[in-house]
Motif scaffolding. Sequence first.
Motif, PDB file in Angstrom:
ATOM      1  N   UNK A 185       0.873  -1.157  -0.049  1.00 28.21           N
ATOM      2  CA  UNK A 185       0.014  -0.035   0.079  1.00 28.21           C
ATOM      3  C   UNK A 185       0.943   1.350  -0.114  1.00 28.21           C
ATOM      4  N   UNK A 186       0.684   2.303  -1.033  1.00 31.43           N
ATOM      5  CA  UNK A 186       1.576   3.293  -1.027  1.00 31.43           C
ATOM      6  C   UNK A 186       0.446   4.387  -1.141  1.00 31.43           C
ATOM      7  N   UNK A 187       1.002   5.248  -0.293  1.00 32.53           N
ATOM      8  CA  UNK A 187      -0.230   6.794  -0.356  1.00 32.53           C
ATOM      9  C   UNK A 187       0.367   7.937  -1.059  1.00 32.53           C
ATOM     10  N   UNK A 188       1.486   8.033  -1.584  1.00 32.97           N
ATOM     11  CA  UNK A 188       2.123   9.149  -1.973  1.00 32.97           C
ATOM     12  C   UNK A 188       3.388   8.803  -3.015  1.00 32.97           C
ATOM     13  N   UNK A 211      -1.548  -1.213  -4.007  1.00 36.52           N
ATOM     14  CA  UNK A 211      -2.724  -0.587  -3.779  1.00 36.52           C
ATOM     15  C   UNK A 211      -2.205   0.949  -3.498  1.00 36.52           C
ATOM     16  N   UNK A 212      -2.988   1.874  -4.096  1.00 32.76           N
ATOM     17  CA  UNK A 212      -2.367   3.356  -4.324  1.00 32.76           C
ATOM     18  C   UNK A 212      -3.533   4.092  -3.789  1.00 32.76           C
ATOM     19  N   UNK A 213      -2.984   5.392  -3.247  1.00 30.24           N
ATOM     20  CA  UNK A 213      -4.185   6.696  -3.222  1.00 30.24           C
ATOM     21  C   UNK A 213      -4.101   7.608  -4.305  1.00 30.24           C
ATOM     22  N   UNK A 214      -4.826   7.581  -5.174  1.00 27.20           N
ATOM     23  CA  UNK A 214      -4.774   8.760  -6.227  1.00 27.20           C
ATOM     24  C   UNK A 214      -4.049   8.591  -7.615  1.00 27.20           C
ATOM     25  N   UNK A 215      -4.470   9.178  -8.438  1.00 26.57           N
ATOM     26  CA  UNK A 215      -3.841   9.105  -9.700  1.00 26.57           C
ATOM     27  C   UNK A 215      -2.432   9.421  -9.934  1.00 26.57           C
ATOM     28  N   UNK A 216      -1.974  10.556  -9.037  1.00 23.63           N
ATOM     29  CA  UNK A 216      -0.919  11.005  -9.087  1.00 23.63           C
ATOM     30  C   UNK A 216       0.293   9.894  -8.786  1.00 23.63           C
ATOM     31  N   UNK A 217      -0.098   9.236  -7.566  1.00 27.95           N
ATOM     32  CA  UNK A 217       0.878   7.918  -7.164  1.00 27.95           C
ATOM     33  C   UNK A 217       0.969   7.024  -8.130  1.00 27.95           C
TER      34      UNK A 217
END
Length: 235
Positions: A185-188, A211-217
């Motif tokens: 899991x990566x948030x940034x 598993x990521x948060x957001x399109x930027x990541x």
Amino acid sequence: MINDPCLLLLRMPADNQKDRQQRFKHYRGQVVECPLVEISVDFTWSEQRMVEFQRANTLFFTSKYGVRLFFHLCFEQEISQQTLANYRYVCIGEQTKKAILEVVTPIQEVLIAKDLSAVKMEEEWLAKSASISSGEWLWISGNLSADVRYPNIFTQWRIYQNQAVSGYEQLLMSCLKQHEITDVFVSSPSIFKRFYEVANEYLQIESLRFFVLGETTTKAIQLTNPKIKKIQEIR
């Protein structure tokens, strides 16, 4: 032989533990955590900044961390909820929007900028507002060098920096040696960068599911290693 699933949560110390537990409560496997990046405040109020803040009509945030820290700084200056509610808000990502709505109510509007190219900005969301002039928008973020900048439109404030947790390489390697990681899991983007620098020579990165948060990541992962295909965006 197929290994049992093992999820590695790469997090910032500032991340909300309840959010993490809720997000992965149905994960069928072992869950381990490792902090890699922390946030340090890089902002002080000044007379000039107060003038810029009062002149602006729109606040633009690039992350939930910037939102939480900025509102904390505002409340320290006794800037009221009512004053903050009078601004229009633009942000990157659903998580950032959620962080804004948790603090500022009622609120005029929160627009999400899905694409920061100049053309898309004009077509998709700047066009939704009245014509703007320089100084009316405050761009509030972390490391500005990592952000797209529009100096003719935005007044830009860097209010925090992402810094590596002391000894993060040893912490991460210890975790990788003790557990057979299958999911991450990566948030940034900054967290992924730290992870990749250490783990790329030790793991088959392409075999992991992210598993990521957001399109930027997501974009940061794809740019770093296009062979990584198993990427799932979550909320």
